[in-house]
Design a protein around this motif. Sequence first.
Motif, mmCIF file in Angstrom:
data_model
loop_
_atom_site.group_PDB
_atom_site.id
_atom_site.type_symbol
_atom_site.label_atom_id
_atom_site.label_comp_id
_atom_site.label_asym_id
_atom_site.label_seq_id
_atom_site.Cartn_x
_atom_site.Cartn_y
_atom_site.Cartn_z
ATOM 1 N N CYS A 81 0.839 -1.207 0.000
ATOM 2 C CA CYS A 81 0.000 0.000 0.000
ATOM 3 C C CYS A 81 0.872 1.254 0.000
ATOM 4 O O CYS A 81 0.599 2.211 -0.738
ATOM 5 C CB CYS A 81 -0.938 0.005 1.205
ATOM 6 N N ARG A 82 1.905 1.250 0.813
ATOM 7 C CA ARG A 82 2.804 2.406 0.868
ATOM 8 C C ARG A 82 3.513 2.594 -0.468
ATOM 9 O O ARG A 82 3.634 3.715 -0.972
ATOM 10 C CB ARG A 82 3.819 2.230 2.003
ATOM 11 N N ASP A 83 3.961 1.499 -1.070
ATOM 12 C CA ASP A 83 4.661 1.591 -2.342
ATOM 13 C C ASP A 83 3.750 2.121 -3.447
ATOM 14 O O ASP A 83 4.195 2.848 -4.346
ATOM 15 C CB ASP A 83 5.216 0.223 -2.747
ATOM 16 N N ARG A 84 2.479 1.764 -3.392
ATOM 17 C CA ARG A 84 1.529 2.182 -4.439
ATOM 18 C C ARG A 84 0.886 3.534 -4.135
ATOM 19 O O ARG A 84 0.161 4.064 -4.968
ATOM 20 C CB ARG A 84 0.441 1.127 -4.615
ATOM 21 N N GLY A 85 1.145 4.056 -2.944
ATOM 22 C CA GLY A 85 0.595 5.352 -2.576
ATOM 23 C C GLY A 85 -0.900 5.339 -2.324
ATOM 24 O O GLY A 85 -1.596 6.327 -2.613
ATOM 25 N N SER A 87 -4.146 4.209 0.571
ATOM 26 C CA SER A 87 -4.403 3.931 1.980
ATOM 27 C C SER A 87 -4.689 2.444 2.175
ATOM 28 O O SER A 87 -5.038 1.723 1.232
ATOM 29 C CB SER A 87 -5.610 4.745 2.456
#
Length: 404
Positions: A81-85, A87
């Motif tokens: 999720c963080r890598d794909r931006g 939430s």
Amino acid sequence: MSSPNPGGEREKLISKLPAHLQQALKVRAAQLQTDMQDAVAAGIQAWRSCTDQLPTVNTAGAASFGTFLPEGLYDAFKEDCRDRGVSYIQGLAQSVALWLVEHPAGLDVRPRHTRRIIVCNQKGGVGKTAVSAGLAEALAEAFPEVTSDAEALEKALDAAAEGLNVLLVDYDAQGHLSHQLGLKAIPAGEESLITHMLHREQTRQSLLDLTVVIEGDRFGGRLRILPAAFDAFLLDSGLTMFRGPRHAALERALAPIEEHFDVIVIDSPPSLGLAMDAALYYGRQRDDERPGRSGLLIPVEAEDTSAQAYGMLIQQTDSLARDYDIVIEQIGLVVNKYDSRRGYIATSSLGKWNSLGTPPVLAVVPDLKEQREAVRKQRPLLDYAPDCDQSHQMRKIARAVKSA
């Protein structure tokens, strides 16, 4: 957040998920006899392996949701999720939607009862006809074959499983629904819904023979309409003299053709008379029918007189339910022709409708030109302007109806 379960093999996921996806997940898992936590885990794995740019899921109003995942999957999911931006809530919603589209319900789960949606409001001009037609079109609509995970997710979010067989009934003597779809009312003296309600023993044709297919590639012949009758304005007086059970006259007429349809949508007249009693009774919850599958869909506007008319309709509904010891459910409200530029009256009224909670507001349909253009051209909205905001709101209503 996550916390180890006592066995140490799974971790608890606590997040949020839109209500319609929670309901769809619960129903589909039950249909396929799959544990919900396994379904969510499979959806997350599919989401992690997906390389397409996925469309954004509307997560407004998402409610608390918890499940258990195999140990380590939640941390890997959060990192993705963080890598794909996106939430965690967005990632979870996309994962569940992907699982739904990859695991369609089997053909043996057709409901026992044809669902009956009564679109009604005593007040005229609130858009009952537009909502009736839009909902029926969205329920019958099917999309082309998908070619990517992104398209598959879009398909899931628009409730685009196999289109349902839907019957639209123009139950309003004014016949606006028929006219808007390019049809004429059935002439007085010819067989119609009215003659089947009042003089069934004298009729020779099946009502099915009187229905007309609504053209459109997206509907594939699954959407039909029973046109209005020219003499429908005599229905209330005819029911006054009717010898049989007046409240069951509409059911008596439509019951023989119910088996041909998954859903029947009734475009009701703006009245509180005997004809409306028959429509309300037809939409009641039947014995052994699951709650929420049939009932009332109520278009309203974001202004004060709609609230007054809504109160009158509910009084009539409650009175009928008490008289016949039945349950008539309110499936939801549709705030129609909304325009925030109208100021405080519009915005505060919308807030009041949302604050009711029960029945829920299923959609807010904006006051845009596409609906009026479709009416002018006598074409179904979802065929004329399938990508406009009004069409997407009709699909949102259909999602709520399908997930019940």
